[in-house]
Design an enzyme around this catalytic site. Structure first.
Site, PDB file in Angstrom:
ATOM      1  N   HIS A 239      12.889 -34.366 -19.967  1.00 41.04           N
ATOM      2  CA  HIS A 239      12.462 -35.137 -18.791  1.00 41.04           C
ATOM      3  C   HIS A 239      11.000 -34.885 -18.431  1.00 41.04           C
ATOM      4  CE1 HIS A 239      16.442 -36.702 -18.054  1.00 41.04           C
ATOM      5  NE2 HIS A 239      16.936 -35.483 -18.188  1.00 41.04           N
TER       6      HIS A 239
ATOM      7  N   CYS B  11       0.868  -1.162   0.000  1.00 44.62           N
ATOM      8  CA  CYS B  11       0.000   0.000   0.000  1.00 44.62           C
ATOM      9  C   CYS B  11       0.908   1.215   0.000  1.00 44.62           C
ATOM     10  CB  CYS B  11      -0.875   0.027   1.244  1.00 44.62           C
ATOM     11  SG  CYS B  11      -1.890  -1.442   1.414  1.00 44.62           S
TER      12      CYS B  11
ATOM     13  N   LYS C 138       8.564 -12.964 -16.716  1.00 47.94           N
ATOM     14  CA  LYS C 138       8.195 -11.669 -17.288  1.00 47.94           C
ATOM     15  C   LYS C 138       7.045 -11.857 -18.258  1.00 47.94           C
ATOM     16  CE  LYS C 138       9.767  -9.644 -15.369  1.00 47.94           C
ATOM     17  NZ  LYS C 138      10.537  -9.265 -14.205  1.00 47.94           N
TER      18      LYS C 138
ATOM     19  N   LYS D 236       4.024  -3.931  -6.698  1.00 52.89           N
ATOM     20  CA  LYS D 236       5.479  -3.761  -6.820  1.00 52.89           C
ATOM     21  C   LYS D 236       6.199  -4.257  -5.578  1.00 52.89           C
ATOM     22  CE  LYS D 236       9.153  -2.208  -8.948  1.00 52.89           C
ATOM     23  NZ  LYS D 236       9.632  -3.110 -10.014  1.00 52.89           N
TER      24      LYS D 236
ATOM     25  N   ASN E 281      -0.066   0.963   6.380  1.00 50.03           N
ATOM     26  CA  ASN E 281       0.516  -0.032   5.483  1.00 50.03           C
ATOM     27  C   ASN E 281       1.103  -1.125   6.366  1.00 50.03           C
ATOM     28  OD1 ASN E 281       1.721  -1.362   3.385  1.00 50.03           O
ATOM     29  ND2 ASN E 281       3.388   0.107   3.134  1.00 50.03           N
ATOM     30  N   GLY E 282       0.840  -2.387   6.045  1.00 52.39           N
ATOM     31  CA  GLY E 282       1.371  -3.482   6.862  1.00 52.39           C
ATOM     32  C   GLY E 282       0.237  -4.358   7.372  1.00 52.39           C
TER      33      GLY E 282
ATOM     34  N   ARG F 264       2.537   0.765  -5.892  1.00 49.87           N
ATOM     35  CA  ARG F 264       2.599  -0.045  -4.674  1.00 49.87           C
ATOM     36  C   ARG F 264       1.312  -0.820  -4.449  1.00 49.87           C
ATOM     37  NH1 ARG F 264       6.774   1.381  -1.146  1.00 49.87           N
ATOM     38  NH2 ARG F 264       5.663   0.401   0.552  1.00 49.87           N
TER      39      ARG F 264
ATOM     40  N   TRP G  45      -3.689  -2.051  -1.688  1.00 50.94           N
ATOM     41  CA  TRP G  45      -3.688  -3.365  -2.351  1.00 50.94           C
ATOM     42  C   TRP G  45      -4.164  -4.330  -1.273  1.00 50.94           C
ATOM     43  CZ3 TRP G  45      -0.478  -7.964  -2.276  1.00 50.94           C
ATOM     44  CH2 TRP G  45      -0.617  -8.767  -3.412  1.00 50.94           C
TER      45      TRP G  45
ATOM     46  N   GLU H 135       3.719 -12.714 -16.475  1.00 56.01           N
ATOM     47  CA  GLU H 135       3.309 -11.630 -15.586  1.00 56.01           C
ATOM     48  C   GLU H 135       2.625 -10.480 -16.338  1.00 56.01           C
ATOM     49  OE1 GLU H 135       6.918  -9.939 -13.991  1.00 56.01           O
ATOM     50  OE2 GLU H 135       5.840  -8.929 -12.391  1.00 56.01           O
TER      51      GLU H 135
ATOM     52  N   GLU I  57      13.507 -16.236 -15.821  1.00 58.29           N
ATOM     53  CA  GLU I  57      13.105 -14.834 -15.769  1.00 58.29           C
ATOM     54  C   GLU I  57      12.319 -14.448 -17.024  1.00 58.29           C
ATOM     55  OE1 GLU I  57      12.762 -12.685 -13.682  1.00 58.29           O
ATOM     56  OE2 GLU I  57      12.781 -10.766 -14.723  1.00 58.29           O
TER      57      GLU I  57
HETATM   58  C1  F6R Z   1       8.526  -9.674 -11.081  1.00 57.20           C
HETATM   59  C2  F6R Z   1       8.778  -8.993  -9.827  1.00 57.20           C
HETATM   60  C3  F6R Z   1       8.644  -9.762  -8.569  1.00 57.20           C
HETATM   61  C4  F6R Z   1       9.694  -9.287  -7.546  1.00 57.20           C
HETATM   62  C5  F6R Z   1       9.470  -9.989  -6.194  1.00 57.20           C
HETATM   63  C6  F6R Z   1      10.531  -9.592  -5.186  1.00 57.20           C
HETATM   64  O1  F6R Z   1       8.735  -8.823 -12.173  1.00 57.20           O
HETATM   65  O2  F6R Z   1       9.070  -7.825  -9.806  1.00 57.20           O
HETATM   66  O3  F6R Z   1       8.751 -11.124  -8.797  1.00 57.20           O
HETATM   67  O4  F6R Z   1      10.962  -9.580  -8.043  1.00 57.20           O
HETATM   68  O5  F6R Z   1       8.210  -9.642  -5.704  1.00 57.20           O
HETATM   69  O6  F6R Z   1      10.552  -8.215  -5.006  1.00 57.20           O
HETATM   70  P1  F6R Z   1      11.820  -7.503  -4.380  1.00 57.20           P
HETATM   71  O7  F6R Z   1      12.934  -7.601  -5.329  1.00 57.20           O
HETATM   72  O8  F6R Z   1      11.381  -6.084  -4.148  1.00 57.20           O
HETATM   73  O9  F6R Z   1      12.128  -8.218  -3.098  1.00 57.20           O
END
Ligand code: F6R
Length: 604
Positions: A502, A2, A483, A599, A100-101, A27, A74, A486, A479
């Site tokens: 496999h 949040c 990406k 994020k 937040n939390g 956020r 969020w 996502e 990755e």
């Molecule tokens: C994917 C993405 C997430 C973050 C994960 C960890 O694009 O951004 O998978 O990598 O939530 O976030 P951090 O790096 O902030 O600990």
């Protein structure tokens, strides 16, 4: 997940609050709200949906005030409804709170307050806070004291900002969730993250866990919960406000992909000297890792893929290393011994899973180190030491430039550790460092010539997408798939090249393009695995240099410039970021804010 914003000043608070909320939408963005002191009391507007919807409601009828708090949410407790949006108030609307939390003891507090006649109107844990403050006011405490007592009763993690009717102040407290104060000549800001108010000031004070800040028109007071003053000197952040806007790009993600030459140049600036084959990670002098003989890297999502990349670099440097999913750490952590270094890798430094693993490692007696993009983040503070990746603010939910910078810092760390470890085998630093110095330019060239948009158009209607790689290409395959799924919402998987046969090969059809990543290490084997998929009809998009043998077999080709095998995967990753971006754009997805994601994930 949040975002909190607050403003105390001489001008109208509404504009600052709304622009702050827009800057914080990354956020979390399922509802938003603001509360202001309008002269007659506290007035609240809140809405489910985006900040733009809140904006419309704020202007109709017009909301006014010079002091206010705001929040973008969020959901964690209760669905994203108007009622569950913040700010929350007590029953008299004399107290407004954003949070937040997670308040872990909220159920207990709620039932005790309900027994005393408090009526709750939301499903949130947050709502107990204004009611608690109201309770202490009714008990005869003054505003400040009531706030401190209420905070003292909370268990869990929080960043809280509260306003009490008639008083020109914002009360704030931090425990486990970030909170930062911005200061600018009689104007004060409060936020969960600097970009919220960066257009107004770059002078900031990060709150520490246990801090209380009281922001008034004539200044900010920092104390601990008992009211004893604490010294929190202001710092200047060197982020450019321009950097937090989209500039010429349609999306933050595309802007951040294109920023990689600059962000990587910042990451390595002053840290590598290719001419004398030396690495200078500030704060880590030669000998500072003496005695470290094993490394555990803990992280989630994209950062976990960077950690995997780092663990391979460490193993190659002769340091036994394992990358572990932070959310699995409590149930699967390998033993921590005297020589164990635990490295938390986290862009935000606020990921609850990663913080929890970091704290568990600390409790076991490990030496801890955080690799993060946010200097004042919780992970940076919790760990014994930290290294900033210096990638600059990343707003798009999908991590891009921070992955590249994390991977580079971990590779540098591997070299530093190997140099200190008694049995470490320093590896090819003479060719690695010039390759690293050239990486920003090589990415620049790749970005200018990439055909990823055409590849995306060609395969955008496929059923599923597979990414394969070997060695350092494996984390990049993972990755690439993360990406892709996502931001396109299409099914994608990443595999070690040799694993395809496999099991996953059963899924391969003419409708499932395969993207093999060739890094120059055991490419013959990866080529064989690619042939196995091609034979089953899968279209192949080879990610490799122009003159690579794989181009003969492939249906299409994403070029990576010639470079060190230890860096080729990072170039391949940029091409895969672009493919995902263009596919998502063609599918008209909300690229910077994919559904259901945030994020910064501050719950376990
Ligand atoms: C994917 C993405 C997430 C973050 C994960 C960890 O694009 O951004 O998978 O990598 O939530 O976030 P951090 O790096 O902030 O600990």
């Amino acid at each position: 997940m949040c975002g909190i914003i607050g403003h105390v000043g001489t001008g109208d608070a509404i504009e600052t609050l709304l622009s702050g909320l827009e800057n914080l939408e990354y956020r979390g963005y399922d509802s938003a709200g603001v509360a202001v002191q309008n002269g007659a009391g506290i007035e609240v507007r809140k809405r489910s949906g985006k900040v733009s919807e809140l904006k419309a409601s704020v202007g109709n009828p017009g909301l006014e005030g010079r002091i206010g708090i705001g929040h973008t949410r969020w959901s964690t407790h209760g669905p994203p409804t108007d009622e569950n949006a913040h700010p929350h108030t007590d029953s008299t609307t004399d107290v407004a709170v954003v949070h937040n939390g997670i308040i872990e003891n909220y159920a207990d507090l709620k039932s005790r307050l309900s027994e005393r006649g408090h009526e709750f109107t939301s499903d949130t844990d947050t709502e107990v806070i204004p009611h608690l403050i109201q309770h202490y006011l009714e008990e005869g405490y003054g505003n400040e004291s009531a706030f401190r007592h209420a905070i003292d009763a909370l268990e869990g993690s929080y960043a809280v900002a509260a306003m009490l009717s008639g008083e020109h102040a914002i009360y704030a407290a931090r425990q486990g969730s970030p909170l930062v104060v911005g200061i600018d000549d009689g104007e004060y800001f409060l936020a969960s993250d600097v970009p919220a108010f960066l257009e107004y000031t770059d002078t900031v004070v990060y709150l520490e866990d246990g801090d209380v800040a009281i922001v008034r028109p004539d200044g900010v007071e920092f104390t601990n919960l008992d009211g004893r003053p604490v010294s929190r000197p202001p710092e200047t952040v060197d982020w450019d406000p321009e950097q937090t806007g989209k500039g010429e790009y349609d999306h933050f993600m595309l802007k951040e992909i294109h920023e990689q030459p600059t962000s990587l140049a910042q990451t390595i600036e002053g840290r590598i000297q290719p001419d004398n084959a030396s690495i200078d990670l500030e704060g880590f002098e030669p000998g500072s890792f003496d005695g470290i003989d094993t490394v555990q890297l803990v992280a989630c999502g994209t950062s976990y893929h960077a950690a995997l990349f780092g663990s391979l670099a460490l193993n190659r440097a002769g340091i036994p290393a394992r990358a572990l999913l932070a959310n699995e750490y409590s149930v699967c952590s390998p033993p921590v011994r005297d020589g164990t270094l635990v490295v938390a890798v986290s862009q935000s430094g606020e990921t609850a899973d990663t913080l929890s693993a970091l704290r568990a490692a600390d409790a076991e007696g490990a030496r801890t180190l955080t690799v993060t993009n946010v200097v004042g983040s919780t992970a940076a503070r919790v760990a014994d030491e930290s290294i900033c990746i210096r990638a600059g603010p990343e707003i798009g939910v999908a991590a891009t430039k921070t992955f590249s910078s994390q991977a580079v810092i971990l590779a540098l760390l591997a070299h530093r550790l190997a140099a200190d470890a008694s049995d470490g085998t320093p590896f090819d630093i003479e060719s690695f460092l010039p390759g690293l110095a050239a990486l920003p330019d090589r990415i620049d060239g790749l970005l200018a010539s990439s055909n990823a948009d055409r590849i995306a158009r060609r395969y955008v209607d496929a059923e599923s997408y597979f990414f394969i790689g070997r060695g350092l290409g494996f984390p990049v395959a993972l990755e690439g798939a993360l990406k892709f799924k996502e931001i396109t919402y299409e099914h994608a998987e990443g595999f070690a090249s040799g694993e395809l046969k496999h099991g996953p090969l059963a899924l391969v059809t003419p409708e499932t393009p395969v993207f093999p990543v060739f890094t120059g290490e055991e490419d013959e084997k990866t080529l064989k695995n690619t042939e196995e998929a091609a034979t089953r009809g899968a279209p192949v998009v080879a990610v490799c240099p122009d003159d690579h043998r794989a181009t003969e077999l492939a249906d299409a080709h994403l070029e990576i410039p010639e470079t060190e095998p230890s860096l080729a995967a990072l170039l391949a990753n940029v091409q895969l970021q672009l493919v995902s971006y263009h596919a998502a754009d063609l599918l008209d997805r909300p690229i910077d804010k994919p559904r259901n994601l945030a994020k910064s994930v501050t719950v376990e």
